[in-house]
Motif scaffolding. Sequence first.
Motif, PDB file in Angstrom:
ATOM      1  N   TYR A 191       1.305  -1.289  -0.250  1.00 39.54           N
ATOM      2  CA  TYR A 191       0.267   0.013  -0.119  1.00 39.54           C
ATOM      3  C   TYR A 191       1.070   1.438   0.256  1.00 39.54           C
ATOM      4  CZ  TYR A 191      -4.295  -3.203   0.930  1.00 39.54           C
ATOM      5  OH  TYR A 191      -4.815  -4.287   0.633  1.00 39.54           O
ATOM      6  N   SER A 192       2.036   0.903   1.178  1.00 42.00           N
ATOM      7  CA  SER A 192       2.869   2.161   0.755  1.00 42.00           C
ATOM      8  C   SER A 192       3.130   2.954  -1.533  1.00 42.00           C
ATOM      9  CB  SER A 192       4.385   2.065   0.791  1.00 42.00           C
ATOM     10  OG  SER A 192       3.932   1.578   2.583  1.00 42.00           O
ATOM     11  N   ALA A 193       3.154   2.157  -2.121  1.00 37.08           N
ATOM     12  CA  ALA A 193       3.422   2.357  -3.687  1.00 37.08           C
ATOM     13  C   ALA A 193       2.284   3.695  -4.399  1.00 37.08           C
ATOM     14  CB  ALA A 193       2.798   0.879  -4.247  1.00 37.08           C
ATOM     15  N   TYR A 194       1.161   3.419  -3.398  1.00 41.35           N
ATOM     16  CA  TYR A 194       0.206   4.119  -3.513  1.00 41.35           C
ATOM     17  C   TYR A 194       1.128   5.645  -3.624  1.00 41.35           C
ATOM     18  CZ  TYR A 194      -2.604   0.484  -5.432  1.00 41.35           C
ATOM     19  OH  TYR A 194      -2.190  -0.641  -5.879  1.00 41.35           O
ATOM     20  N   ALA A 237       2.448  11.284 -10.384  1.00 45.13           N
ATOM     21  CA  ALA A 237       2.371  11.391  -9.297  1.00 45.13           C
ATOM     22  C   ALA A 237       2.070   9.940  -9.107  1.00 45.13           C
ATOM     23  CB  ALA A 237       0.091  12.177  -9.766  1.00 45.13           C
ATOM     24  N   PRO A 238       1.862   9.623  -8.086  1.00 44.56           N
ATOM     25  CA  PRO A 238       2.488   7.730  -7.926  1.00 44.56           C
ATOM     26  C   PRO A 238       0.547   6.954  -7.868  1.00 44.56           C
ATOM     27  CG  PRO A 238       2.521   8.577  -5.718  1.00 44.56           C
ATOM     28  CD  PRO A 238       2.888  10.207  -6.763  1.00 44.56           C
ATOM     29  N   THR A 239      -0.231   8.186  -7.486  1.00 49.59           N
ATOM     30  CA  THR A 239      -1.443   7.102  -6.881  1.00 49.59           C
ATOM     31  C   THR A 239      -1.822   7.690  -8.393  1.00 49.59           C
ATOM     32  OG1 THR A 239      -2.214   8.241  -5.069  1.00 49.59           O
ATOM     33  CG2 THR A 239      -3.896   7.390  -6.315  1.00 49.59           C
ATOM     34  N   GLY A 240      -2.697   6.448  -8.978  1.00 49.14           N
ATOM     35  CA  GLY A 240      -2.955   6.584 -10.731  1.00 49.14           C
ATOM     36  C   GLY A 240      -4.744   8.152 -10.368  1.00 49.14           C
ATOM     37  N   THR A 300     -13.991  13.264 -11.946  1.00 51.15           N
ATOM     38  CA  THR A 300     -12.453  12.394 -12.116  1.00 51.15           C
ATOM     39  C   THR A 300     -12.111  12.449 -10.690  1.00 51.15           C
ATOM     40  OG1 THR A 300     -10.690  13.012 -13.348  1.00 51.15           O
ATOM     41  CG2 THR A 300     -12.216  15.035 -12.757  1.00 51.15           C
ATOM     42  N   HIS A 301     -10.972  13.115 -10.346  1.00 50.44           N
ATOM     43  CA  HIS A 301     -10.171  13.082  -9.046  1.00 50.44           C
ATOM     44  C   HIS A 301      -7.992  13.483  -9.517  1.00 50.44           C
ATOM     45  CE1 HIS A 301      -8.415  12.068  -4.723  1.00 50.44           C
ATOM     46  NE2 HIS A 301      -8.218  13.270  -5.417  1.00 50.44           N
ATOM     47  N   LEU A 302      -8.031  14.536 -10.317  1.00 48.68           N
ATOM     48  CA  LEU A 302      -6.745  14.932 -10.611  1.00 48.68           C
ATOM     49  C   LEU A 302      -5.928  14.662  -9.808  1.00 48.68           C
ATOM     50  CD1 LEU A 302      -8.140  18.556 -12.390  1.00 48.68           C
ATOM     51  CD2 LEU A 302      -7.642  15.799 -12.569  1.00 48.68           C
ATOM     52  N   GLN A 303      -4.903  14.192  -9.782  1.00 48.14           N
ATOM     53  CA  GLN A 303      -3.646  14.089  -8.160  1.00 48.14           C
ATOM     54  C   GLN A 303      -2.058  15.131  -9.274  1.00 48.14           C
ATOM     55  OE1 GLN A 303      -3.367  12.089  -6.343  1.00 48.14           O
ATOM     56  NE2 GLN A 303      -5.795  10.837  -6.497  1.00 48.14           N
ATOM     57  N   PRO A 304      -2.121  16.232  -8.507  1.00 44.73           N
ATOM     58  CA  PRO A 304      -1.091  16.786  -9.787  1.00 44.73           C
ATOM     59  C   PRO A 304       0.050  15.745  -9.051  1.00 44.73           C
ATOM     60  CG  PRO A 304      -1.631  17.211  -7.367  1.00 44.73           C
ATOM     61  CD  PRO A 304      -2.622  16.120  -7.187  1.00 44.73           C
ATOM     62  N   PRO A 305       1.717  15.718  -9.736  1.00 46.57           N
ATOM     63  CA  PRO A 305       2.894  15.433  -9.611  1.00 46.57           C
ATOM     64  C   PRO A 305       3.327  16.530  -8.352  1.00 46.57           C
ATOM     65  CG  PRO A 305       2.155  17.080 -11.673  1.00 46.57           C
ATOM     66  CD  PRO A 305       1.182  16.903 -11.620  1.00 46.57           C
TER      67      PRO A 305
END
Length: 668
Positions: free
Chosen positions: A363-366, A533-536, A557-562
């Motif tokens: 789970y740390s991978a996310y 960004a690590p989370t998809g 949507t849920h944008l995941q910023p770098p």
Amino acid sequence: MRQRQLATALVALGVVLLTDVLRVWLPGIITIFGQAASTPAELMGAFALGWFVLALAAPALIRRAGSRPVTLAAAALLAGTRLALTATPGGRTQLWLATAGLVAGLVWLAGTAATTERPVPGLAVGLAVAAAGHAVLDTYDLVWWGRWEAWLVSAVLVVLFLAGHARRPVPSGPGGARAWLLAGPALLLAGMVALSPALARTANSYLQGDPGVARSPLLGLAPLPVAVAVFLVAALTGAFVSSPWARVAGPAALLAGAVLFALDRGNLLLPALLLTAVGLGACLARTGTGPVAGTGGPAVDAGHTAHGPPADGSAVDGEATAGRAPATAGRAPAAGTARAGARRAYAATAGMLVFALAAVAYYSAYDLGYPNGWVPVAVAGLVAAVALTAGPVGDPAPRALPPVRTTAAVTALALLAPLVADDVAVVGNRSGPPSRLTVAAYNIRMGFGLDGRLDLPGLAGILRRQDPDVVVLSEVDRGWLLNGGHDTLDLLADRLGMAYVFAPAADPLWGDAVLSRWPVTAPRTLPLPAVGAPTGAQALAVTVDLGDGVRPAVVSTHLQPPPGRQPVVQARAVAEFATAYAGGRPLVVAGDMNTEPGDAAFAEFTRAGLVDALAAARPLPTSPADRPREQIDHVFVTPDLRPGDVAAPPGTASDHLPVVVTLTLPPA
């Protein structure tokens, strides 16, 4: 036989209680200790692993003080904290209670291992009962209920668990270390894949087809009783240890299931669940075979030492018993059995450390952004290797419980789940389409409030008071073990009386969703570029059928910023995807955008011709929920939709506030 059945029942009850505690403690790492993304993943991982490393001292404590007093004290603390968690108001109190329960459970496991040579029946039944009970509760734990029924069931479990410890354990033989080593890996694989009710429902949702059709709980939960049955048949009957090919088939099935799960494809979740269930049961059965207890020599408590009486004050066989052989005759067997008990205790704690290491690594991978599919495969490989190297087969099946009757009873419990599950039927509006559409967008943080409790009543209450037609959700969890294995989406949809469409982002169990009181059709998803960004991230588009040809498009949507940058690339991709999907129809784009008005990513939506539907109420901060200061949750619409009644209702059922807007539809 009766004593062996008691030992099996105690192991099973202990596994159920420990599983309950873990379902509170694991999400507490993120929601209470970590406060979501505000704490480095490395620090949260160190906090989690530290307690399992500490538990490695339990065998030494047992050898010094005796297994019985240590096990009794740990059992009492485990039972007490399990009851206390039902009443805790959340926050740090909940975290430390759950931590105390976890440590007590680990010490209890080590103490029980020291005196229990054949744990497989108890481990298997405990894992299966925990899964079946969670399914009957629709994956909503008794700990979070807060009603008298929860107290009653919890009290019965605790009383049975403590009453069983009133009798002294039967003497144990020299084996069992391999089986105890697999307790932790089995708990991980069962919770992540093999016996997860939430994964079973999610797996079927990927196969059911049209999301506008009413959900069927019978179909959704059907795989779980099957998984429970094949797991128990494999674990209790010894069906996969009777011949060389059968002994290889179990580990092969386990590895195949883990590989399918690691591929992160929704249509592979169902075979992954079933293969992992049968393979895990077969591997446990393989390590549970061997000589019957006592055939390896006299058995004594693991607290006995080679040169004196047991640490708990009882007499060693052959020493202080009139009419028996001289004292020296009993010392070698006593020392050997004590060493065997210590090996089992160390094996149990080492296996639970594997559980912790694998859970943290997966789970740390996310948060850290490395591939994690190897983790369940590696754990399955460990289990398979231990099973294949278990040595010659002795007694092919642990007969502490009648295998067929036990399997039938636990499977019958699991079969109750589809009968008590709720169903939501979605029908069209026979009186014609409405003139207005109320839309809410909410980042629900996997269902956990700021106090760290799973607060589905709070989430549902906030939304129900707004009376929305469509709800767009971010951070939706459908079965992560880290978050307790709940299907948060289905639970929330049941409370709101809405159907849902889910879209995976991080993996097939975590993503975004659209809930609607109207039928939805034509779902489409777009995976968004990760840009560091690590989370998809993804965009989910659906059509809401309001009747008479009125069919606005809604995009969640849920944008995941770098790191350190704006999600400009993702925002542009969502805007292009949404406008193309709508094709000139009214369009709503909503969710947690992680960008503020005036930012470059925010401008990508207005550049695409969309309008900020919340503009009249600006500034409208939504995060963090207790002291909102960031405007990062948004609703964008096409100019033909006229927004009004904008609100961000207060509440701490998540770390965000929802945003709500009522849209006046254009004339038909």
